[in-house]
Motif scaffolding. Structure first.
Motif, mmCIF file in Angstrom:
data_model
loop_
_atom_site.group_PDB
_atom_site.id
_atom_site.type_symbol
_atom_site.label_atom_id
_atom_site.label_comp_id
_atom_site.label_asym_id
_atom_site.label_seq_id
_atom_site.Cartn_x
_atom_site.Cartn_y
_atom_site.Cartn_z
ATOM 1 N N ALA A 1 43.006 143.815 108.795
ATOM 2 C CA ALA A 1 42.318 142.921 108.233
ATOM 3 C C ALA A 1 41.859 142.724 106.983
ATOM 4 N N PRO A 2 41.477 141.114 106.823
ATOM 5 C CA PRO A 2 41.971 140.959 105.303
ATOM 6 C C PRO A 2 40.440 141.840 104.045
ATOM 7 N N ALA A 3 40.661 142.715 103.701
ATOM 8 C CA ALA A 3 39.862 144.435 103.118
ATOM 9 C C ALA A 3 40.725 145.345 102.099
ATOM 10 N N GLY B 1 33.427 137.611 100.764
ATOM 11 C CA GLY B 1 34.326 137.427 102.035
ATOM 12 C C GLY B 1 35.496 135.855 101.301
ATOM 13 N N GLU B 2 35.419 136.548 100.490
ATOM 14 C CA GLU B 2 37.429 135.739 99.226
ATOM 15 C C GLU B 2 38.418 136.177 99.525
ATOM 16 N N LEU B 3 38.077 137.791 99.889
ATOM 17 C CA LEU B 3 39.401 138.787 100.575
ATOM 18 C C LEU B 3 40.261 137.702 101.711
ATOM 19 N N ARG B 4 41.598 137.200 101.468
ATOM 20 C CA ARG B 4 42.101 137.071 102.747
ATOM 21 C C ARG B 4 43.514 137.704 102.986
ATOM 22 N N ILE B 5 43.924 139.063 102.121
ATOM 23 C CA ILE B 5 45.509 139.576 102.836
ATOM 24 C C ILE B 5 44.607 140.810 102.616
ATOM 25 N N PRO B 6 45.609 141.646 103.164
ATOM 26 C CA PRO B 6 45.043 143.499 103.394
ATOM 27 C C PRO B 6 45.133 143.807 102.041
ATOM 28 N N VAL B 7 44.666 144.890 101.486
ATOM 29 C CA VAL B 7 45.479 145.030 99.647
ATOM 30 C C VAL B 7 45.430 146.673 100.202
ATOM 31 N N LEU C 1 39.500 143.266 93.422
ATOM 32 C CA LEU C 1 39.489 143.200 94.973
ATOM 33 C C LEU C 1 38.424 143.540 95.698
ATOM 34 N N ARG C 2 37.658 144.293 95.347
ATOM 35 C CA ARG C 2 36.113 144.762 96.068
ATOM 36 C C ARG C 2 35.376 143.889 95.877
ATOM 37 N N ALA D 1 43.914 132.187 94.168
ATOM 38 C CA ALA D 1 42.998 130.625 93.054
ATOM 39 C C ALA D 1 44.378 129.432 93.096
ATOM 40 N N GLU D 2 45.494 129.804 93.515
ATOM 41 C CA GLU D 2 46.131 128.551 93.496
ATOM 42 C C GLU D 2 46.173 128.631 94.682
#
Length: 386
Positions: free
Chosen positions: A345-347, A157-163, A150-151, A129-130
């Motif tokens: 991948a960011p997912a 398509g908003e998650l920008r890092i792998p979790v 997060l899912r 967000a920031e």
């Protein structure tokens, strides 16, 4: 913090509590030599108490610079003081306002983290967000309620890092969620109220792994357990495991104790609270804001820990031996992200099976429990097709 972290007695008490927990954490002790976090900065957003302090020290011993932040209601002053004396940066105060908690989290994100281990995905979402992801390689999330948003972000398509989904490791959810949270939430509620469960009606909203644990421990202490659900398979499972299953509003008038174990906001609404009889107690085991709707509570009804997760906000959290498994998974997840995160991948990703299994095998070894080995004929059978 309310007390001065330079207070030697406070620091000593914290170190003693951390050492006490360490004695019952053989898996975390066993894996420290496998981790290589040299030169990395790791942020921890976990309940700040003796067990999680051992994770912070394990990551420090593996070469990381460790920064810990935690909401005020989940911060133990003596443990924070002990960690500071051991070279771990602590951005948490037990008297902090929500605004200051947020400022601490933002400050941590601006420290240039390599990996973040989160609880409830509060800080992962704040970083998005920031726009403070910076050089963050990835994050590990340890809760069911934290993985859900997060899912959703990943699907959009908003998650920008792998979790890494630490919660979805079998070494975590089969034990922490069921046995750890089940036992600790039931015992915390009883300690806070002085209630006896034998013969009481205990309503458990939600029959996921946490709800299963709460129901199991409440029944073991003699309660008549009623389960409520919105999901048909979970309701059917509860029925087949011997529990009465009813709608929550229908069950409330009979309840002595209600646990919300869904991890979903607005599970217990004002209508449910009004349906409770005087003397009824409500506790949260799921752990998201507004799981019990905010507002005036009817006279004679008690909501424990102001609707926060009762075992963390008003007690000592899950048993040490259980958290040994979960925190070992967290440590291996952090190490995996350092080693492989740049290729992911960011997912939302599952923890590699071999790491999950390693935790289980190390725990069995520590317990002195042996395993059978499949014979050659069994392996041949398992590998056979038509």
């Amino acid at each position: 913090m309310l007390a001065d972290i330079r207070d030697a007695s406070l620091r000593t008490r914290g170190l003693e509590r951390i050492a006490w927990a360490r004695r019952s954490m053989p898996v975390l002790n066993a894996i420290v030599g496998e981790l290589d976090l040299t030169g990395r900065t790791v942020g921890l957003v976990l309940v700040l108490e003796p067990k999680t302090a051992n994770l912070a020290l394990t990551l420090r011993d593996a070469g990381a610079d460790v920064i810990v932040t935690c909401p005020a209601s989940e911060t133990a002053d003596d443990v924070a003081a002990a960690l500071v004396s051991e070279g771990v940066a602590v951005l948490a105060r037990s008297d902090a306002s929500p605004e200051r908690d947020r400022a601490f989290a933002l400050r941590m994100l601006r420290e240039g983290l390599d990996v973040l281990a989160d609880d409830g995905s509060r800080v992962v979402r704040l970083a998005h967000a920031e726009n403070l992801l910076g050089g963050l390689i990835g994050a590990a999330e340890e809760t069911t309620s934290g993985l859900r948003p997060l899912r959703v972000m990943a699907d959009r398509g908003e998650l920008r890092i792998p979790v890494l989904a630490v919660n979805d490791a079998r070494s975590k959810y089969l034990f922490d969620n069921v046995h750890g949270t089940g036992q600790s939430c039931v015992m915390a509620a009883l300690d806070l109220t002085g209630l006896q469960l034998a013969g009481a009606v205990c309503v458990v909203a939600g029959y996921g792994y946490v709800g299963q644990g709460v129901a199991r421990y409440a029944r073991a202490l003699g309660a008549r357990v009623v389960v409520t659900e919105v999901e048909p398979f979970a309701a059917l499972r509860a029925h087949h495991e011997g529990y009465e299953v009813r709608p929550l509003l229908d069950a409330c008038p009979d309840a002595d104790l209600v646990f919300s174990a869904t991890g979903v906001a607005h599970t217990v609404t004002r209508e449910h609270l009004r349906a409770l009889r005087p003397g009824a107690v409500v506790a949260v085991a799921g752990g998201v804001p507004d799981e019990v709707e905010a507002g005036d509570v009817p006279a004679g009804v008690t909501v424990l820990a102001e609707g926060e997760c009762v075992n963390c906000a008003a007690a000592e959290g899950n048993p040490i031996e259980i958290m040994d498994l979960s925190l070992a998974v967290q440590a291996l997840a952090v190490d995996h992200l350092v080693r492989r995160g740049s290729t992911m991948a960011p997912a939302v990703h599952l923890l590699p099976e071999e790491l999950d299994e390693r935790v289980a095998r190390l725990k069995l070894r520590a317990l002195g429990i042996g395993l059978d080995t499949p014979s050659a004929r069994q392996r041949e059978f398992l590998g056979r097709g038509l």
